[in-house]
Design an enzyme around this catalytic site. Sequence first.
Site, PDB file in Angstrom:
ATOM      1  CD  GLU A  48      36.358  38.872  39.868  1.00  0.00           C
ATOM      2  OE1 GLU A  48      35.702  38.041  40.513  1.00  0.00           O
ATOM      3  OE2 GLU A  48      36.940  38.603  38.794  1.00  0.00           O
ATOM      4  CD  GLU A  56      31.528  37.688  39.595  1.00  0.00           C
ATOM      5  OE1 GLU A  56      31.434  38.860  39.196  1.00  0.00           O
ATOM      6  OE2 GLU A  56      32.353  36.866  39.171  1.00  0.00           O
TER       7      GLU A  56
END
Length: 565
Positions: A181, A270
């Site tokens: 991320e 994820e």
Amino acid sequence: MNQDQQEPGESRLLSRRAVLTTVGAVPILTVAASVLGATEASAATANVNPSAPRQTIRGFGAMSHAVWAGDLTAAQRDTAFGTGEGRLGFSLLRIPVNENQSDWGRDLATAQRAAALGATVFASPWNPPAGMTETFTRGSQTNAKRLKYSAYGAYAQHLNDFTTYMRNNGVNLYAISVQNEPDYASTWTWWTATEIVNFLKANAGAISTRVIAPESFQYVKSMSDPILNDPAALANVDIIGAHLYGTPYANFPYPLFQQKGAGKELWMTEVYYPNSTDSADAWPGALDVAEHMHHAMVDAEFQAYVWWYLRRSYGPMREDGQISKRGAMMAHFARFVRPGYVRVDATANPASNVFVSAYRGGNTVVIVAVNKNTSSVTQQFTLAGTAASGSVSNWLTDASRTVAPQSALTMTNGSITVTLPARSAMTLVTSIGGTSTSPSASITPSVPVSPSPSRSPGGGTAPRVTYTMSTWNTGFTAAITITNTGTATIDGWTLAFTLPSGQSITSGWNATFSPSSGQVSARNVSYNGTLAPGASVDLGFQATHTGNTAEPAAFTLNGIPCTVA
């Protein structure tokens, strides 16, 4: 910060209809309530075409992060990665690349057991080692952290060192990510899309396993488009990775990847869904997970679907090690749609709140059907190109049952009608021997092996083979990876090996296997016969055994002995 604050996931409530608010400096996603549509007693026929392939499935799984959430127990590892009744059947494990080498062993035992059970292991970093980073001002954040440009080479070596550590301890990482991320990094390391492209172009080629990027937290295409649009960066990435926190279904398709991503993989690495506040056993809320997975497979055409923490109150495994209802939704896919299976065309939405996807591995067809209606639905499934008749195994989850095996159903002339109970998920598994050829090649014992191609593997260099088994009481699956370690392209390949006594192949994928026992040859199919230097191909099969679960002793590729990793 604790693990719940370190990861944005656990402070966000997610759904298809999410709005962004703020708590302090951290964005929080909050949810509007969802409303089921009208129920229906019957539905249009769901047509399944086993000869119309879409994406190859790499697997389903979750994250284990011992530093933040504690390690799994031995029993929990078997529940997570075993494929029998009462197991999740996960075939993917995501682990962290901890910034401190002293923490690298924290996830090793779980990774070793997952690999032993046939799972693929990959890894993602949150931060480089502290000495490689610097602070900068990003908007209102004055202590934002980024990788020093001068440390790009050292960081690539850090990722290589972790890969080597895992390999030396018996775990061959399938892939490693550049950054978790990078666009949601208030408590870890920020990267811009340009920085990721520059790192891929200049440094990722030195990484000794497959490379994943960019793992945007919300599948923000502006993070991955620059990779796809830069041939040099694209050449050094193997998997476009994405997270789906708050991503609406309308944003799941990725036309640019379909246009420019040939030879690359597309993974969802994820998510948790729909939130991190409800119990994972809340029903019928857990059905939202099954619908989310359906859209991830059908609309986004992801090849992998990976949950956040594997063991969590809102996750697939409860803190007591038991499978939750959300975990059951994942098991309806994971246990039966095995790595190497191919999603095939199917009527995705034959009725309001009914979702259907289908998969093929050899002669095996798997159908996953989700009924979110408040009443049962009569659903007919018709398999194109086959008049097969026979038994259909099936498993059901509803308010009172959890991936529970049901009495066998019967398919007649390629058609079967099933009652989908109210608010339920069902997986159906059948065999369609004789269906026309698809990329997930079936066993053809009567077809002779053709002469070996004239070009030898790698100009005479020994090819590398990995062979990973996942066994149960009477059967097993074998995942095989062939890597061309030489300097010349392989044009057509045949992998030869001898199955131990008592083992017999029942179905296979990404190769033609002949015969089903004894001295077996696995020959390439039409779309995977060319292996460039350094390239790999994945294939595999499902088989029965009579108690002997030994692995083949040796392999040859086009007559050249292979190195077995």
